[in-house]
Design an enzyme around this catalytic site. Structure first.
Site, short mmCIF file in Angstrom:
data_model
loop_
_atom_site.label_atom_id
_atom_site.label_comp_id
_atom_site.label_asym_id
_atom_site.label_seq_id
_atom_site.Cartn_x
_atom_site.Cartn_y
_atom_site.Cartn_z
CE LYS A 105 1.27 -22.51 -27.65
NZ LYS A 105 0.34 -22.64 -28.75
NE ARG A 147 -2.58 -52.23 -32.28
CZ ARG A 147 -2.55 -53.15 -31.31
NH1 ARG A 147 -2.84 -54.40 -31.57
NH2 ARG A 147 -2.25 -52.81 -30.08
CE LYS A 173 0.14 -31.71 -21.42
NZ LYS A 173 -1.04 -31.46 -22.25
CE LYS A 198 -9.41 -28.92 -22.60
NZ LYS A 198 -8.53 -28.27 -23.60
CD GLU A 205 -7.45 -25.00 -24.27
OE1 GLU A 205 -6.99 -25.37 -25.34
OE2 GLU A 205 -7.65 -25.76 -23.31
CG HIS A 225 0.79 -26.21 -21.74
ND1 HIS A 225 1.85 -26.94 -22.21
CD2 HIS A 225 -0.31 -26.77 -22.30
CE1 HIS A 225 1.41 -27.89 -23.02
NE2 HIS A 225 0.10 -27.81 -23.08
C1 BG6 Z 1 -2.54 -29.48 -24.89
C2 BG6 Z 1 -3.69 -29.90 -24.03
O1 BG6 Z 1 -1.31 -29.80 -24.26
O2 BG6 Z 1 -2.59 -28.08 -25.09
C3 BG6 Z 1 -5.01 -29.47 -24.67
O3 BG6 Z 1 -3.67 -31.30 -23.87
C4 BG6 Z 1 -5.01 -28.01 -24.97
O4 BG6 Z 1 -6.11 -29.79 -23.81
C5 BG6 Z 1 -3.75 -27.64 -25.75
O5 BG6 Z 1 -6.17 -27.70 -25.72
C6 BG6 Z 1 -3.63 -26.14 -25.92
O6 BG6 Z 1 -2.57 -25.88 -26.79
P1 BG6 Z 1 -2.59 -24.60 -27.71
O7 BG6 Z 1 -1.29 -24.65 -28.43
O8 BG6 Z 1 -3.80 -24.72 -28.59
O9 BG6 Z 1 -2.70 -23.43 -26.78
#
Ligand code: BG6
Length: 523
Positions: free
Chosen positions: A214, A71, A180, A372, A248, A272
């Site tokens: 990865k 935009r 995604k 998280k 995380e 994932h």
């Molecule tokens: C993303 C999620 O797809 O993957 C995030 O939306 C998450 O919430 C992230 O933190 C984790 O990815 P990576 O590569 O840091 O493990």
């Protein structure tokens, strides 16, 4: 799939890895790479740095052009200036930057505006003519998912894409890369698929799950299917159970708007985590190509037992973090984060006990968890093996023994370790668990490419092995949907179980595995 993952580490290759790699990689065709959402965070943080690194390694065809669409009313020059900040971290020399910047172009417009798409079409034709690009185009949707449908319709209406009749590689080809989340449940994913298929054939669609890019995730397949020693023990006869952890330390950050609607189940489990599960449990594919690999992944997803009704409380736990400490620093609870509802029931943690109902895995549970604000960032898969059938040694001698486990460390400290019992070097027999370790950093001495770099290169080369096919997405949602629905229906009674930030999730998750006489690994 990127050939880098299968390179040997002979010293001569280590000395000059990039030269060896470029020999093994098929060169990408010249194309125009169109980024929708070019002023956004993903473009800055991931796409432009990845494209720049590919250009630096001469893996991007020199005629390739990158066209941003967003935009903001930027000129080409302003777009280049903005993107210069984005590549700073990738270490651009002035000449590398100049070469890369010359390939950047910009079209401003809103996604709903047909005229903007017509203008984009004119810009693409002009750029293609100037740079001698034969009309190959990749459209990358780096926008909020709510824009995907509009983008597909307008690309179709403006005639920007060419539908592949038989072969996605026939020039000029068109491809679309979609981020995604692909849909938010089974029905919306199917609707989106149907719409995408009105403009692109399935072989032109590259659904990204960055986990598949990865190196360590790709190495799951290499490890399983290029070595003779693992496959014979990779089944119910030798394996006691499997644990998959995606932990995380970060919280919801600035993404409450998205995360409140998603939760850990949609954000991590549906994509994932199920990808990791598929790679570790799938049957050997008949060939190493996109069809054979994805066929096997779909089969394993179909074999995943659905969790619904009364199975839900025994096999699924959801949690939400409250305030606590991460590495000694106080952090707010989820409901105190900016943009989160004070009475939010969004899951920031999920633990599941899963069954893959097929010949190989009959009776073997897979325990998976993600969250998280856990104490440590750690993604790993642990294959835990059965105990020796008969023990020779005394109970005292065995006190330090732990079950044999093969642990695939996806990140950080990328590597693989095998845990087994060894004799403690003292008089008499004492056994303690030790690790036999493979460490990526020490063994290869090259920085692994970023997941986006790998995936964009694969899309440029027309290799969809590491992208999610429509039937795979379908199966992922078919598994996840009943759990989300079950939780929603019990919402009024019980929300997610609470856990303090900096702990390993709610006690209910411990109970889920301890009921079976097992324990979560200390990841
Ligand atoms: C993303 C999620 O797809 O993957 C995030 O939306 C998450 O919430 C992230 O933190 C984790 O990815 P990576 O590569 O840091 O493990």
């Amino acid at each position: 799939m990127n050939a880098r993952a299968v390179l040997a580490t002979a010293p001569e290759i280590r000395a000059n890895p990039l030269r060896e790699e470029s020999v093994t990689l098929k060169a990408a065709d010249p194309c125009t790479f169109v980024v929708f959402g070019a002023s956004g965070d993903l473009t800055h943080r991931k796409l432009i740095p990845a494209l720049f690194r590919l250009s630096k390694q001469k893996l991007l065809h020199p005629q390739t052009a990158i066209v941003g669409f967003a935009r903001r009313e930027w000129t080409n020059e302003q777009f280049r200036e903005e993107m210069k900040h984005a590549v700073e971290s990738a270490g651009a020399s002035p000449s590398e930057w100049e070469r890369f910047a010359g390939a950047l172009f910009y079209q401003s417009g809103v996604f709903e505006d047909h005229a903007a798409f017509r203008a984009l079409g004119q810009l693409l034709s002009k750029v293609e003519e100037e740079r001698g690009v034969p009309g190959n185009r990749i459209f990358h949707f780096a926008t909020p998912p709510s824009e995907y449908a509009t983008l597909v319709r307008n690309i179709g209406a403006a005639g920007l894409a060419r539908r592949a009749l038989r072969d996605d590689h026939a020039v000029p080809w068109s491809r679309v890369i979609i981020e995604k989340p692909f849909g938010r449940d089974l029905q919306s994913a199917r609707e989106l698929n149907a719409l995408v298929h009105t403009v692109f054939a399935e072989r032109q669609v590259y659904r990204i799950d960055h986990y598949l890019g990865k190196e360590t995730v790709q190495n799951i397949l290499v490890m399983r299917f290029s070595n003779g020693i693992f496959e014979p023990i990779w089944n119910r006869q030798y394996v006691d159970h499997v644990q998959i952890t995606v932990a995380e330390t970060i919280g919801v950050e600035e993404r409450a708007g998205y995360y409140e609607q998603a939760g850990a189940m949609r954000d991590i489990v549906q994509n994932h985590l199920l990808q990791l599960l598929a790679l570790v449990s799938m049957e050997p594919p008949a060939a190493f190509d996109d069809k054979a690999v994805r066929d096997e992944k779909v089969k394993v997803m179909r074999a995943l037992r659905r969790i619904a009704g009364e199975d839900l409380s025994m096999n699924a736990v959801r949690g939400q973090y409250t305030r606590g400490f991460i590495e000694g620093t106080p952090v707010p609870g989820y409901r105190e984060e900016p943009g989160v509802a004070a009475d939010s029931r969004t899951d920031t943690y999920v633990a599941l006990k899963l069954w893959v109902d097929n010949w190989r895995w009959e009776g073997i549970p897979f325990y998976v968890r993600t969250g998280k604000r856990l104490p440590k960032q750690s993604t790993e898969i642990a294959i835990q093996f059965r105990a020796a059938p008969h023990q020779l040694f005394s109970r005292d001698a065995l006190a330090g023994l732990e079950p044999n486990a093969l642990v695939l460390r996806i990140q950080p400290d990328e590597g693989i370790s095998l845990r087994f019992g060894a004799k403690v070097p003292v008089q008499g027999i004492r056994i303690r668990a030790v690790n036999m370790d493979f460490d990526y950093g020490a063994s290869f001495m090259v920085d692994a490419p970023d997941a986006y770099e790998t995936l964009i290169l694969d899309a440029l080369r027309g290799d969809a092995t590491l992208f999610t096919r429509h039937d795979e997405v379908d199966q992922q949602w078919a598994f996840v949907d009943p759990i989300i629905k079950g939780w929603a229906s019990s919402d009024s009674a019980e929300g997610p179980a609470l856990y303090e930030a900096g702990t390993w999730g709610p006690t209910e998750a411990d109970a889920l595995i301890e009921r079976d006489g097992r324990k979560w690994r200390k990841a």
